[in-house]
Write a protein that holds these residues in place. Sequence first.
Motif, PDB file in Angstrom:
ATOM      1  N   ARG A  25       0.865  -1.177   0.000  1.00 60.05           N
ATOM      2  CA  ARG A  25       0.000   0.000   0.000  1.00 60.05           C
ATOM      3  C   ARG A  25       0.899   1.224   0.000  1.00 60.05           C
ATOM      4  O   ARG A  25       1.844   1.311   0.776  1.00 60.05           O
ATOM      5  CB  ARG A  25      -0.912   0.008   1.218  1.00 60.05           C
ATOM      6  N   THR A  28      -0.546   7.997  -2.140  1.00 52.32           N
ATOM      7  CA  THR A  28      -0.561   8.696  -3.427  1.00 52.32           C
ATOM      8  C   THR A  28      -1.122  10.101  -3.323  1.00 52.32           C
ATOM      9  O   THR A  28      -1.178  10.816  -4.304  1.00 52.32           O
ATOM     10  CB  THR A  28      -1.389   7.898  -4.456  1.00 52.32           C
ATOM     11  N   THR A  38      -3.096   3.681  -2.545  1.00 51.06           N
ATOM     12  CA  THR A  38      -3.258   2.748  -3.660  1.00 51.06           C
ATOM     13  C   THR A  38      -2.612   1.420  -3.277  1.00 51.06           C
ATOM     14  O   THR A  38      -1.520   1.404  -2.714  1.00 51.06           O
ATOM     15  CB  THR A  38      -2.589   3.292  -4.941  1.00 51.06           C
TER      16      THR A  38
END
Length: 337
Positions: A25, A28, A38
């Motif tokens: 993970r 972003t 993301t």
Amino acid sequence: MDFTTGGRLEVRITPDDVGKRVSVRVLTGEREPAATFTDVVGVLTSWTEGTLAITRRTGEAVRLAESSLVAGKVVPAAPARRRGPAANAPELDRVVARGWPPVVGEQLGEWTLRASGGFTRRANSVLPLGDPGMDLDAALRRVIEWYAARELPAYIQVSTGAEGTQELLAAELESRGWTREVSAQIRIAALAPIADLDADTSAVTLSRRLDDTWMARYQRSAEPSPEARAVLSGGPSVWFATIAGEGGGAPAAIGRCVVDGRWAGFAAVETAPERRRQGLAKAVMTALARKALDEGASAAYLQVETDNGGANALYEGMGFTVHHVYHHWRAPREDVP
């Protein structure tokens, strides 16, 4: 995707995990006031100078800054499959290759160099299942020279997205300037349900012989070459299906099936444009599936390009699921002698 135990996000991967399948993970967006995250899942193919490269199941390479990681872990090499025959990628790639055999083949260690006068990339590319018996740069030079001697571009077929696939090789090729040109799916299914489809097969003719009538419908070879005929006729046990057209012209539909032990491989299923959506492709595949069952097969496979929406929808409806994806990587033109 759950990264947390007790509410904490942790990065539990390091550069030592290169080559493993990971789930990460990344941040972003701005941390404040609301972070945007993301998730990326794939094989970790490199981690150098603060940048990670992860190759997804589709073959897409994603590069991420190490500083953007908020969680990461190693995950199983491939998710458990709920449908379709059991098979690993190398086994299936070998079966598929036997069903589409080249005119000329030569071994480079455990790599197979294949050439067929340029008829399809599958029959004019390297199948790199194992060790080439030398360092990678030397092997790539040999590959380029071998295809140049036959006045062909050098391609290497690389699989991604399942246990035993070749994401690391894909990353090495990309780093050396090779270009990914075409991607296709290998789909699999149980054979019996295809043979049991409600399809009118009364108009389907099956033959061992590849004749000019069948070739008149085949779209990949406008002028049938000896190499095209040799590839199409090759394989352990080959059957050709035809539904006749009107007035003795090109067939309304055709198909091809290669039986290899438990596997039945379907290819070249084509229908005249004016006869599409009439169930002819289903009838061809059903007739071929019944013949393959008679020969002892129990599992089915086929190959279809990822961007062929119509064909993918047809095969999805017939029970075919994606096993893995393969890609053809082309050598840099400046490397060609």
